[in-house]
Scaffold this active site. Structure first.
Site, PDB file in Angstrom:
ATOM      1  N   GLY A  36       0.820  -1.207  -0.089  1.00 13.96           N
ATOM      2  CA  GLY A  36      -0.003  -0.018   0.041  1.00 13.96           C
ATOM      3  C   GLY A  36       0.834   1.354  -0.065  1.00 13.96           C
ATOM      4  N   GLU A  59       0.494  -1.190  -4.874  1.00 12.91           N
ATOM      5  CA  GLU A  59      -0.368  -0.300  -4.565  1.00 12.91           C
ATOM      6  C   GLU A  59      -1.640  -0.804  -5.571  1.00 12.91           C
ATOM      7  OE1 GLU A  59      -1.162   2.437  -2.659  1.00 12.91           O
ATOM      8  OE2 GLU A  59      -3.035   2.480  -4.177  1.00 12.91           O
ATOM      9  N   ILE A  60      -2.778  -0.714  -4.822  1.00  7.50           N
ATOM     10  CA  ILE A  60      -3.986  -1.093  -5.512  1.00  7.50           C
ATOM     11  C   ILE A  60      -4.673   0.023  -6.619  1.00  7.50           C
ATOM     12  CG2 ILE A  60      -5.759  -0.580  -3.686  1.00  7.50           C
ATOM     13  CD1 ILE A  60      -6.725  -3.451  -4.099  1.00  7.50           C
ATOM     14  N   LEU A 117       2.616   1.001   6.096  1.00  2.00           N
ATOM     15  CA  LEU A 117       2.961   2.651   6.769  1.00  2.00           C
ATOM     16  C   LEU A 117       1.425   3.422   6.438  1.00  2.00           C
ATOM     17  CD1 LEU A 117       6.551   3.383   5.257  1.00  2.00           C
ATOM     18  CD2 LEU A 117       5.785   2.010   7.140  1.00  2.00           C
ATOM     19  N   ASP A 120      -4.915   1.740   5.541  1.00  2.00           N
ATOM     20  CA  ASP A 120      -6.291   2.250   5.722  1.00  2.00           C
ATOM     21  C   ASP A 120      -6.994   1.727   6.994  1.00  2.00           C
ATOM     22  OD1 ASP A 120      -6.267   3.534   3.253  1.00  2.00           O
ATOM     23  OD2 ASP A 120      -6.591   1.901   2.414  1.00  2.00           O
ATOM     24  N   THR A 198       6.822   9.192   3.862  1.00  2.00           N
ATOM     25  CA  THR A 198       5.545   9.188   3.046  1.00  2.00           C
ATOM     26  C   THR A 198       4.538  10.355   2.975  1.00  2.00           C
ATOM     27  OG1 THR A 198       4.229   8.245   4.599  1.00  2.00           O
ATOM     28  CG2 THR A 198       5.723   6.633   3.609  1.00  2.00           C
ATOM     29  N   GLU A 199       3.682  10.398   1.954  1.00  2.00           N
ATOM     30  CA  GLU A 199       2.944  11.400   1.794  1.00  2.00           C
ATOM     31  C   GLU A 199       2.098  11.289   2.924  1.00  2.00           C
ATOM     32  OE1 GLU A 199       4.318   9.418  -0.446  1.00  2.00           O
ATOM     33  OE2 GLU A 199       5.068  10.886  -1.629  1.00  2.00           O
ATOM     34  N   GLU A 200       1.430  10.116   3.329  1.00  6.39           N
ATOM     35  CA  GLU A 200       0.715  10.120   4.425  1.00  6.39           C
ATOM     36  C   GLU A 200       1.341  10.731   5.757  1.00  6.39           C
ATOM     37  OE1 GLU A 200      -2.616   9.461   3.824  1.00  6.39           O
ATOM     38  OE2 GLU A 200      -3.179   9.716   5.818  1.00  6.39           O
TER      39      GLU A 200
HETATM   40  N1  SAM Z   1       1.857   3.981   2.724  1.00  6.04           N
HETATM   41  C1  SAM Z   1       1.573   5.281   2.114  1.00  6.04           C
HETATM   42  C2  SAM Z   1       1.885   6.246   2.904  1.00  6.04           C
HETATM   43  O1  SAM Z   1       2.159   6.442   3.853  1.00  6.04           O
HETATM   44  O2  SAM Z   1       1.811   7.610   2.245  1.00  6.04           O
HETATM   45  C3  SAM Z   1       0.058   5.101   1.682  1.00  6.04           C
HETATM   46  C4  SAM Z   1      -0.900   5.226   2.704  1.00  6.04           C
HETATM   47  S1  SAM Z   1      -2.740   5.061   2.394  1.00  6.04           S
HETATM   48  C5  SAM Z   1      -3.526   5.972   3.755  1.00  6.04           C
HETATM   49  C6  SAM Z   1      -3.188   3.401   2.138  1.00  6.04           C
HETATM   50  C7  SAM Z   1      -2.616   3.046   0.739  1.00  6.04           C
HETATM   51  O3  SAM Z   1      -3.021   1.647   0.734  1.00  6.04           O
HETATM   52  C8  SAM Z   1      -3.774   3.478  -0.352  1.00  6.04           C
HETATM   53  O4  SAM Z   1      -2.973   4.083  -1.229  1.00  6.04           O
HETATM   54  C9  SAM Z   1      -4.395   2.467  -0.891  1.00  6.04           C
HETATM   55  O5  SAM Z   1      -4.572   2.486  -2.188  1.00  6.04           O
HETATM   56  C10 SAM Z   1      -3.755   1.157  -0.722  1.00  6.04           C
HETATM   57  N2  SAM Z   1      -4.104  -0.115  -0.331  1.00  6.04           N
HETATM   58  C11 SAM Z   1      -5.297  -0.374   0.392  1.00  6.04           C
HETATM   59  N3  SAM Z   1      -5.704  -1.802   0.308  1.00  6.04           N
HETATM   60  C12 SAM Z   1      -4.580  -2.347  -0.489  1.00  6.04           C
HETATM   61  C13 SAM Z   1      -4.302  -3.431  -0.924  1.00  6.04           C
HETATM   62  N4  SAM Z   1      -4.957  -4.628  -0.723  1.00  6.04           N
HETATM   63  N5  SAM Z   1      -3.159  -3.947  -1.832  1.00  6.04           N
HETATM   64  C14 SAM Z   1      -2.428  -2.686  -2.233  1.00  6.04           C
HETATM   65  N6  SAM Z   1      -2.539  -1.596  -1.929  1.00  6.04           N
HETATM   66  C15 SAM Z   1      -3.739  -1.371  -0.986  1.00  6.04           C
END
Ligand code: SAM
Length: 225
Positions: A36, A59-60, A117, A120, A198-200
């Protein structure tokens, strides 16, 4: 939804040289996986620090994974630091549902670091099964991690932190490892990136939120090794 996605049948069928052309002759496979990865901040931060380690983001979301792919391609062609013009050839990204297809990408014991990191949070209890840390998935994470490998988790959601921590603690193949120990083992640059790259993570900082870190080591020996 997933059916639009193409998945490798097994890790052995993946042509990693298409992801990492500069490493084509080495036979290397990814050692760091960022699950993710969002916009890719961690990968971009770690790439120049560990230039010989291959790293893969999963990333999904289509647009987000495309963005990361473009970002890496641009970084590869513009040598930011001219004294090290070959930066960023060690990072790549796949659009994938990591919760369903992790073992299609990574062979047993091939990863040394696995990152979750700011995943969700899925606040509502009926959605907890959608959380990326769960007993079933932990077995897969233990499978792809090498003995001694590290799982890094961080979140600004305290309830999610407690959830990830308690599941990891309860799983026999993981043992907690504190931040000071990791730093004493040279993992400081990784931890710094986990907190801030990370952006988050940056968003949480802007909002003056708290960050909860929990790290675990894949234990060295186990019956199935
Ligand atoms: N790790 C990054 C950061 O810290 O900036 C992104 C955090 S964001 C809140 C969570 C990310 O996980 C989103 O971009 C979402 O699309 C991705 N994600 C959620 N479920 C996923 C999955 N099953 N497989 C891959 N990515 C996933």
């Amino acid at each position: 939804s997933d059916h639009a996605l193409d998945y490798p049948e097994s890790p052995q069928t993946i042509d990693w040289s298409a992801h990492y052309p500069a490493f084509a002759d080495t036979g290397k496979v990814p050692e760091f996986a960022d699950v993710g990865c969002g916009f890719g901040g961690l990968l971009i931060a770690l790439a120049p620090i560990y230039p010989d380690t291959l790293m893969l983001g999963m990333e999904i979301r289509v647009q987000v994974s495309q963005y990361v792919e473009d970002r890496i391609a641009a970084l590869r062609t513009t040598a930011v630091d001219t004294s090290a013009p070959d930066q960023y050839h060690n990072v790549s990204i796949v659009r994938a549902n990591a919760m369903k297809f992790l073992t299609n990408y990574f062979t047993k014991h091939s990863l040394s670091s696995l990152f979750f990191l700011f995943p969700d949070p899925h606040f509502k209890s009926r959605k907890h099964k959608a959380r990326i840390i769960s007993p079933t998935l932990l077995a897969e994470y233990a499978y792809v991690l090498c003995p001694g490998g590290i799982v890094y988790t961080i979140t600004d959601v305290r309830d999610l932190h407690e959830w990830m921590k308690s599941h990891l603690e309860a799983f026999p193949l993981f043992e907690p490892i504190d931040e000071a120990t990791l730093r004493s083992e040279g993992k400081g640059p990784i931890l710094d990136a986990v907190y801030t790259s990370t952006e988050e993570g940056k968003k949480v900082e802007r909002n003056k939120g708290e960050k909860w870190l929990a790290c675990f080591r894949r234990i060295e020996a186990s019956r199935e090794d």
